[in-house]
Scaffold this motif. Structure first.
Motif, PDB file in Angstrom:
ATOM      1  N   MET A  20       0.982  -1.260   0.279  1.00  0.00           N
ATOM      2  CA  MET A  20       0.463  -0.156   0.073  1.00  0.00           C
ATOM      3  C   MET A  20       1.053   1.722   0.037  1.00  0.00           C
ATOM      4  SD  MET A  20      -3.517   1.052   2.837  1.00  0.00           S
ATOM      5  CE  MET A  20      -1.789   0.840   3.841  1.00  0.00           C
ATOM      6  N   ILE A  21       2.081   1.136   0.910  1.00  0.00           N
ATOM      7  CA  ILE A  21       2.541   2.248   1.234  1.00  0.00           C
ATOM      8  C   ILE A  21       4.205   2.592   0.441  1.00  0.00           C
ATOM      9  CG2 ILE A  21       4.114   3.966   2.337  1.00  0.00           C
ATOM     10  CD1 ILE A  21       1.285   4.338   2.389  1.00  0.00           C
ATOM     11  N   CYS A  22       4.576   1.551   0.588  1.00  0.00           N
ATOM     12  CA  CYS A  22       6.284   0.708   0.267  1.00  0.00           C
ATOM     13  C   CYS A  22       6.095  -0.554  -0.935  1.00  0.00           C
ATOM     14  CB  CYS A  22       7.523   0.895   1.387  1.00  0.00           C
ATOM     15  SG  CYS A  22       7.893   2.418   1.938  1.00  0.00           S
ATOM     16  N   LYS A  23       7.004  -0.490  -2.441  1.00  0.00           N
ATOM     17  CA  LYS A  23       6.895  -2.277  -2.983  1.00  0.00           C
ATOM     18  C   LYS A  23       8.639  -1.978  -2.614  1.00  0.00           C
ATOM     19  CE  LYS A  23       3.393  -1.094  -6.024  1.00  0.00           C
ATOM     20  NZ  LYS A  23       2.773  -0.945  -7.223  1.00  0.00           N
ATOM     21  N   LEU A  24       8.613  -3.443  -2.773  1.00  0.00           N
ATOM     22  CA  LEU A  24      10.023  -4.233  -2.330  1.00  0.00           C
ATOM     23  C   LEU A  24      11.067  -3.306  -3.492  1.00  0.00           C
ATOM     24  CD1 LEU A  24      11.908  -5.240  -0.472  1.00  0.00           C
ATOM     25  CD2 LEU A  24      11.170  -7.563  -2.257  1.00  0.00           C
ATOM     26  N   ALA A  25      12.195  -3.206  -3.854  1.00  0.00           N
ATOM     27  CA  ALA A  25      12.398  -2.961  -4.411  1.00  0.00           C
ATOM     28  C   ALA A  25      14.061  -3.254  -4.339  1.00  0.00           C
ATOM     29  CB  ALA A  25      12.619  -1.120  -4.513  1.00  0.00           C
ATOM     30  N   LEU A  26      15.081  -3.158  -4.967  1.00  0.00           N
ATOM     31  CA  LEU A  26      16.610  -3.710  -4.940  1.00  0.00           C
ATOM     32  C   LEU A  26      17.652  -3.037  -4.727  1.00  0.00           C
ATOM     33  CD1 LEU A  26      16.873  -5.247  -8.768  1.00  0.00           C
ATOM     34  CD2 LEU A  26      15.781  -6.815  -7.254  1.00  0.00           C
ATOM     35  N   GLY A  27      18.238  -3.065  -4.050  1.00  0.00           N
ATOM     36  CA  GLY A  27      19.273  -3.493  -2.693  1.00  0.00           C
ATOM     37  C   GLY A  27      17.990  -1.820  -1.749  1.00  0.00           C
ATOM     38  N   VAL A  28      19.242  -1.015  -0.973  1.00  0.00           N
ATOM     39  CA  VAL A  28      18.351   0.151  -0.218  1.00  0.00           C
ATOM     40  C   VAL A  28      17.921   0.810  -0.697  1.00  0.00           C
ATOM     41  CG1 VAL A  28      19.086   0.128   2.388  1.00  0.00           C
ATOM     42  CG2 VAL A  28      19.695  -1.817   2.062  1.00  0.00           C
ATOM     43  N   LEU A  41      -0.225   7.798  -1.605  1.00  0.00           N
ATOM     44  CA  LEU A  41      -1.763   8.064  -0.591  1.00  0.00           C
ATOM     45  C   LEU A  41      -2.884   8.036  -1.071  1.00  0.00           C
ATOM     46  CD1 LEU A  41       0.369   9.295   2.225  1.00  0.00           C
ATOM     47  CD2 LEU A  41      -0.085   7.151   1.928  1.00  0.00           C
ATOM     48  N   THR A  42      -4.005   7.462  -0.425  1.00  0.00           N
ATOM     49  CA  THR A  42      -4.973   7.965  -0.058  1.00  0.00           C
ATOM     50  C   THR A  42      -5.414   8.237   0.902  1.00  0.00           C
ATOM     51  OG1 THR A  42      -5.321   6.731  -2.611  1.00  0.00           O
ATOM     52  CG2 THR A  42      -7.232   7.259  -1.516  1.00  0.00           C
ATOM     53  N   VAL A  43      -5.830   9.392   1.150  1.00  0.00           N
ATOM     54  CA  VAL A  43      -6.212  10.130   2.619  1.00  0.00           C
ATOM     55  C   VAL A  43      -8.445  10.984   2.497  1.00  0.00           C
ATOM     56  CG1 VAL A  43      -6.051  11.820   4.768  1.00  0.00           C
ATOM     57  CG2 VAL A  43      -4.379  10.250   3.108  1.00  0.00           C
ATOM     58  N   GLY A  44      -8.542  10.345   3.250  1.00  0.00           N
ATOM     59  CA  GLY A  44      -9.411  10.526   3.720  1.00  0.00           C
ATOM     60  C   GLY A  44     -10.426  11.860   4.406  1.00  0.00           C
ATOM     61  N   PHE A  45     -11.235  13.046   4.396  1.00  0.00           N
ATOM     62  CA  PHE A  45     -11.064  14.150   4.861  1.00  0.00           C
ATOM     63  C   PHE A  45     -12.173  14.772   5.105  1.00  0.00           C
ATOM     64  CE2 PHE A  45     -10.417  19.330   5.377  1.00  0.00           C
ATOM     65  CZ  PHE A  45     -10.884  19.109   6.207  1.00  0.00           C
ATOM     66  N   SER A  46     -12.611  14.277   6.104  1.00  0.00           N
ATOM     67  CA  SER A  46     -13.895  14.514   7.199  1.00  0.00           C
ATOM     68  C   SER A  46     -14.070  16.065   8.329  1.00  0.00           C
ATOM     69  CB  SER A  46     -13.891  13.754   8.014  1.00  0.00           C
ATOM     70  OG  SER A  46     -16.097  14.227   9.070  1.00  0.00           O
ATOM     71  N   GLN A  47     -14.410  17.254   6.836  1.00  0.00           N
ATOM     72  CA  GLN A  47     -14.559  18.681   7.282  1.00  0.00           C
ATOM     73  C   GLN A  47     -15.639  18.285   7.998  1.00  0.00           C
ATOM     74  OE1 GLN A  47     -13.288  21.085   8.770  1.00  0.00           O
ATOM     75  NE2 GLN A  47     -12.272  21.923   6.969  1.00  0.00           N
ATOM     76  N   ILE A  48     -15.661  19.410   9.105  1.00  0.00           N
ATOM     77  CA  ILE A  48     -16.778  19.740   9.563  1.00  0.00           C
ATOM     78  C   ILE A  48     -17.664  20.777   8.602  1.00  0.00           C
ATOM     79  CG2 ILE A  48     -17.787  21.664  11.562  1.00  0.00           C
ATOM     80  CD1 ILE A  48     -15.703  21.614  12.871  1.00  0.00           C
ATOM     81  N   GLY A  49     -17.517  21.208   8.144  1.00  0.00           N
ATOM     82  CA  GLY A  49     -18.438  22.498   6.706  1.00  0.00           C
ATOM     83  C   GLY A  49     -18.099  23.512   6.553  1.00  0.00           C
ATOM     84  N   SER A  50     -18.403  24.596   7.367  1.00  0.00           N
ATOM     85  CA  SER A  50     -18.226  25.579   5.587  1.00  0.00           C
ATOM     86  C   SER A  50     -18.768  27.114   6.390  1.00  0.00           C
ATOM     87  CB  SER A  50     -18.313  25.906   4.474  1.00  0.00           C
ATOM     88  OG  SER A  50     -19.639  25.646   3.957  1.00  0.00           O
ATOM     89  N   ILE A 100     -13.468   4.586   5.400  1.00  0.00           N
ATOM     90  CA  ILE A 100     -12.619   2.649   6.735  1.00  0.00           C
ATOM     91  C   ILE A 100     -13.347   1.937   5.387  1.00  0.00           C
ATOM     92  CG2 ILE A 100     -13.158   1.004   8.110  1.00  0.00           C
ATOM     93  CD1 ILE A 100     -13.414   3.291  10.158  1.00  0.00           C
ATOM     94  N   ALA A 101     -14.289   2.138   4.682  1.00  0.00           N
ATOM     95  CA  ALA A 101     -15.013   0.991   3.443  1.00  0.00           C
ATOM     96  C   ALA A 101     -14.179   0.969   2.107  1.00  0.00           C
ATOM     97  CB  ALA A 101     -16.218   0.775   3.126  1.00  0.00           C
ATOM     98  N   GLN A 102     -13.835   2.278   2.222  1.00  0.00           N
ATOM     99  CA  GLN A 102     -12.696   2.074   0.770  1.00  0.00           C
ATOM    100  C   GLN A 102     -11.536   1.954   1.103  1.00  0.00           C
ATOM    101  OE1 GLN A 102     -13.581   6.277  -1.077  1.00  0.00           O
ATOM    102  NE2 GLN A 102     -15.392   6.398   0.305  1.00  0.00           N
ATOM    103  N   GLY A 103     -11.119   1.386   2.088  1.00  0.00           N
ATOM    104  CA  GLY A 103      -9.252   1.039   2.290  1.00  0.00           C
ATOM    105  C   GLY A 103      -8.644   2.280   2.650  1.00  0.00           C
ATOM    106  N   VAL A 104      -9.016   3.458   2.820  1.00  0.00           N
ATOM    107  CA  VAL A 104      -8.187   4.786   2.524  1.00  0.00           C
ATOM    108  C   VAL A 104      -6.728   4.907   3.709  1.00  0.00           C
ATOM    109  CG1 VAL A 104      -9.953   6.090   1.622  1.00  0.00           C
ATOM    110  CG2 VAL A 104      -8.952   5.626   4.598  1.00  0.00           C
ATOM    111  N   ASP A 105      -5.790   5.390   2.811  1.00  0.00           N
ATOM    112  CA  ASP A 105      -3.771   4.787   4.211  1.00  0.00           C
ATOM    113  C   ASP A 105      -4.332   5.854   5.596  1.00  0.00           C
ATOM    114  OD1 ASP A 105      -3.241   3.592   2.131  1.00  0.00           O
ATOM    115  OD2 ASP A 105      -3.298   5.575   0.655  1.00  0.00           O
ATOM    116  N   ALA A 106      -5.162   6.986   5.785  1.00  0.00           N
ATOM    117  CA  ALA A 106      -5.243   7.931   6.692  1.00  0.00           C
ATOM    118  C   ALA A 106      -6.836   8.228   6.231  1.00  0.00           C
ATOM    119  CB  ALA A 106      -4.405   8.324   6.978  1.00  0.00           C
TER     120      ALA A 106
END
Length: 318
Positions: free
Chosen positions: A1-9, A24-33, A76-82
């Protein structure tokens, strides 16, 4: 989800760093405007996400907690990263945040706190709201000296942490000064229209406003509404009635430049920048950030170039 294995450190570090910025996909629940500041926070959050290559899923709760809870469950259902949450009130979050925790989705609080176990969120990025109120109160103490001063207070949304804490800080600042008393206090719900309406009632109740020394508003939008009510009552805001508030939005600087407002404590709209930085560091090495990341609370008065401050802020989405 965040990092993929690559060759070499070194290659892996580079791949992870790039992925953290771009994948990254991040959800933002804002109060309003409900206020200019809130609109600016939304705008700045979107800009900060775009700058980092983060996909931001945005949900406007229209000032209703049930809408925020529904949005968080959707993320949560969409599986966001944060998930970023600006909580409308302080209580009632444990169930949904437990769901996020079980899904291993970190939650970051923006600009407001909650009454819930601290293990339910990664960190909270906010100002010291008690300090904001205290700074406003300290300004008034110095401004009035020993003069008797009756204060009317426009409170924020009932049950919200800014309303609770900004009231507490202001009361702490004036506690040792018996010449300063809060004679009326009512919620204006952080909106300009409600602030005007409530201030109209205060003016009628206090001898047409002649008995009022100062208006303290928990945010600038209510203050701007209150300023209009003072003008409509035939009085001069900033002179007949001192005006002190919190946020630092462009319109309060316009009012200062016109001599109609006396002081505002800035609340930066950029909560997302520190939040995204904390999230990236956590996802990179698992190190948890400080539980509370505190932003600066700076006092502005007409001596601080209000016209220039207006120009500097007007493009931020207020």
């Amino acid at each position: 989800m965040i990092c993929k294995l690559a060759l070499g450190v070194s290659m892996m570090a580079l791949t992870c760093s790039t992925a953290m910025a771009a994948n990254l996909t991040v959800g933002f629940s804002q109060i309003g405007s409900e206020s200019g500041w809130r609109a600016a926070e939304t705008s700045v959050t979107k800009m900060e996400a775009e700058k980092r290559g983060i996909t931001l899923k945005f949900a406007d709760a229209q000032q209703k907690q049930e809408n925020q809870i529904k949005a968080i469950r959707g993320f949560i259902a969409q599986g966001v990263d944060a998930i970023l949450v600006a909580p409308v009130v302080a209580t009632g979050w444990e169930a949904v945040l437990n769901e996020a925790k079980e899904a291993k989705i970190p939650v970051i609080l923006l600009d407001r706190g909650i009454d819930a176990p601290q293990d339910l969120y990664l960190t909270s990025v906010a100002s010291d709201q008690v300090k904001e109120g205290r700074v406003a109160g300290d300004w008034l103490v110095k401004a009035v000296g020993d003069k008797a001063c009756k204060v009317v207070e426009l409170q924020g949304t009932v049950g919200s942490t800014p309303a609770i804490n900004r009231k507490k800080g202001f009361e702490e600042a004036i506690a040792k000064h018996p010449n300063i008393t809060i004679v009326r206090s009512q919620t204006g719900d952080f909106t300009r229209a409600k602030g005007k309406e409530v201030m109209e009632g205060f003016l009628k109740a206090e001898n047409g406003g002649k008995d009022i020394c100062a208006m303290y508003a928990h945010n600038d939008d209510m203050a701007v509404g209150g300023i209009q009510a003072i003008k409509d009552a035939g009085l001069k805001p900033g002179k007949d009635i001192k005006v002190v508030s919190i946020d630092g939005v462009p319109d309060i600087f316009s009012a200062m430049a016109a001599g109609e407002a006396n002081a505002s404590v800035e609340l930066t709209p950029n909560m997302a920048g520190p939040a995204f930085d904390a999230l990236a560091a956590y996802l990179k090495d698992g190190k948890k950030p400080e539980k509370f990341i505190i932003t600066e609370s700076k006092l502005y008065t007409p001596a601080d170039d209000p016209k220039g401050e207006y120009e500097r802020r007007k493009g931020l989405g207020y």
